[in-house]
Design a protein around this motif. Structure first.
Motif, mmCIF file in Angstrom:
data_model
loop_
_atom_site.group_PDB
_atom_site.id
_atom_site.type_symbol
_atom_site.label_atom_id
_atom_site.label_comp_id
_atom_site.label_asym_id
_atom_site.label_seq_id
_atom_site.Cartn_x
_atom_site.Cartn_y
_atom_site.Cartn_z
ATOM 1 N N ASP A 170 0.812 -1.222 0.000
ATOM 2 C CA ASP A 170 0.000 0.000 0.000
ATOM 3 C C ASP A 170 0.846 1.273 0.000
ATOM 4 O O ASP A 170 0.322 2.382 0.154
ATOM 5 C CB ASP A 170 -0.958 0.010 1.199
ATOM 6 C CG ASP A 170 -0.220 -0.065 2.539
ATOM 7 O OD1 ASP A 170 1.028 -0.100 2.536
ATOM 8 O OD2 ASP A 170 -0.903 -0.095 3.588
ATOM 9 N N ARG A 175 2.969 1.670 -6.708
ATOM 10 C CA ARG A 175 2.209 1.694 -7.961
ATOM 11 C C ARG A 175 3.085 2.035 -9.167
ATOM 12 O O ARG A 175 2.625 1.952 -10.304
ATOM 13 C CB ARG A 175 1.066 2.709 -7.860
ATOM 14 C CG ARG A 175 0.028 2.346 -6.801
ATOM 15 C CD ARG A 175 -1.208 3.226 -6.925
ATOM 16 N NE ARG A 175 -0.916 4.619 -6.573
ATOM 17 C CZ ARG A 175 -1.046 5.116 -5.343
ATOM 18 N NH1 ARG A 175 -1.443 4.315 -4.357
ATOM 19 N NH2 ARG A 175 -0.776 6.373 -5.090
ATOM 20 N N ARG A 176 4.314 2.427 -8.914
ATOM 21 C CA ARG A 176 5.221 2.811 -10.005
ATOM 22 C C ARG A 176 5.754 1.565 -10.720
ATOM 23 O O ARG A 176 5.924 0.498 -10.125
ATOM 24 C CB ARG A 176 6.379 3.627 -9.435
ATOM 25 C CG ARG A 176 5.946 4.885 -8.690
ATOM 26 C CD ARG A 176 5.856 6.073 -9.599
ATOM 27 N NE ARG A 176 7.171 6.487 -10.050
ATOM 28 C CZ ARG A 176 7.958 7.343 -9.370
ATOM 29 N NH1 ARG A 176 7.536 7.866 -8.217
ATOM 30 N NH2 ARG A 176 9.131 7.686 -9.839
ATOM 31 N N ASP A 177 6.051 1.728 -12.018
ATOM 32 C CA ASP A 177 6.644 0.630 -12.785
ATOM 33 C C ASP A 177 8.120 0.465 -12.470
ATOM 34 O O ASP A 177 8.673 -0.635 -12.601
ATOM 35 C CB ASP A 177 6.478 0.866 -14.284
ATOM 36 C CG ASP A 177 5.021 0.778 -14.718
ATOM 37 O OD1 ASP A 177 4.260 0.027 -14.073
ATOM 38 O OD2 ASP A 177 4.650 1.471 -15.686
ATOM 39 N N THR A 245 5.615 -5.753 -1.992
ATOM 40 C CA THR A 245 5.813 -5.766 -3.434
ATOM 41 C C THR A 245 7.232 -5.317 -3.742
ATOM 42 O O THR A 245 7.908 -4.712 -2.902
ATOM 43 C CB THR A 245 4.790 -4.852 -4.147
ATOM 44 O OG1 THR A 245 4.850 -5.102 -5.558
ATOM 45 C CG2 THR A 245 5.080 -3.379 -3.882
#
Length: 283
Positions: A170, A175-177, A245
């Motif tokens: 979270d 969320r970035r590549d 992640t």
């Protein structure tokens, strides 16, 4: 042909550079070059095409490389069988705790096929000792990752793996590549205890002083991120635990899996282990 000459030839063939091969063999370059020339004279064929940038194998050299590796492996197996008859057929391998590299499984299977009577003992090390007990004499050979102080050790690279930032799932950055170290400059990282090898510490903290939870093991690293929202680094291909992640880091050198052993150790079991490790990790 002498086995020593074949050993020299294989080193040059794998490095494709006389200077690097000489360094690997712990000798100066002129006698190495002379040894290769004598081997070419003995065989009546050119083994390397030489240029200022380095060397490349000729077709004859490529054939000899396959045969030389087989002969050297056979010679090592002879020495190992003699050692086994003398009751000395054991090897102790140091590994980093938490490392799940599939290359280890391939290596274990291949080494067992070559030396089914050799007893392999495995000792885990935490992240404060990337040499995995080599310096203290607790192990004969280590499967680990660089960089670390290699004084008194011989180190061969097995593979280079891209790394990424380990983040909570979270985390806004999750969320970035992809990320850069600058994106993480103001974040808390997990850090290693005082006295940890400086080169190792610097690599896994992105080359800058960091503050954050002190960790000693891979699982502690993951938990530090999960519970505190800190930042760490891990291999891009590592499967993150639930709630975590991994985002690739664009400006980080890859993490290099290596095999290391004491400089000057002539134990044939170690030489065979190293050769087998190189093949297993490249498979």
């Amino acid at each position: 042909m002498e086995l020593r000459a074949l050993h020299y030839f294989v080193a040059v063939a794998e490095e494709l550079h006389f200077g690097r091969a000489a360094t690997r063999l712990h000798m100066s370059q002129p006698p190495l070059s002379r040894a290769i020339k004598r081997l070419e004279t003995e065989l009546g064929a050119t083994l390397f095409d030489r240029s200022p940038a380095g060397v490349t194998l000729t077709p004859v050299g490529a054939v000899l490389l396959d045969e030389a590796r087989a002969l050297l492996d056979r010679a090592d197996r002879v020495r190992v069988r003699v050692a086994a008859a003398a009751g000395a057929a054991t090897v102790t391998v140091g590994v980093l705790g938490g490392d799940t590299d599939p290359g280890v499984a391939r290596l274990a299977a291949a080494f067992h096929r070559l030396h089914p009577r050799v007893e392999v003992r495995v000792r885990e090390s935490d992240l404060t000792d990337p040499a995995c007990g080599l310096r203290a004499g607790r192990v004969d050979v280590a499967l680990t990752r660089g960089p670390f102080d290699t004084t008194g050790l011989t180190v061969r690279e097995l593979r280079a793996d891209p790394v990424g930032a380990l983040l909570r799932a979270d985390d806004p950055l999750a969320r970035r590549d992809a990320l850069t170290l600058a994106d993480l400059a103001d974040r808390r990282w997990f850090v290693f205890p005082e006295g940890t090898d400086p080169a190792w510490q610097a690599y896994w903290t992105g080359g800058a002083p960091r503050t954050g939870p002190v960790v000693r093991a891979v699982q502690e690293c993951r938990q530090a991120v999960l519970w505190n929202g800190t930042v760490g680094m891990t291999l891009v291909d590592d499967e993150p635990a639930e709630g975590l992640t991994v985002v690739p880091l664009l400006d980080m050198e890859p993490s290099r899996a290596v095999v290391a052993w004491a400089e000057g150790d002539t134990n044939p079991l170690i030489r065979s282990f190293v050769r087998t490790a190189i093949a297993a990790y490249r498979a």
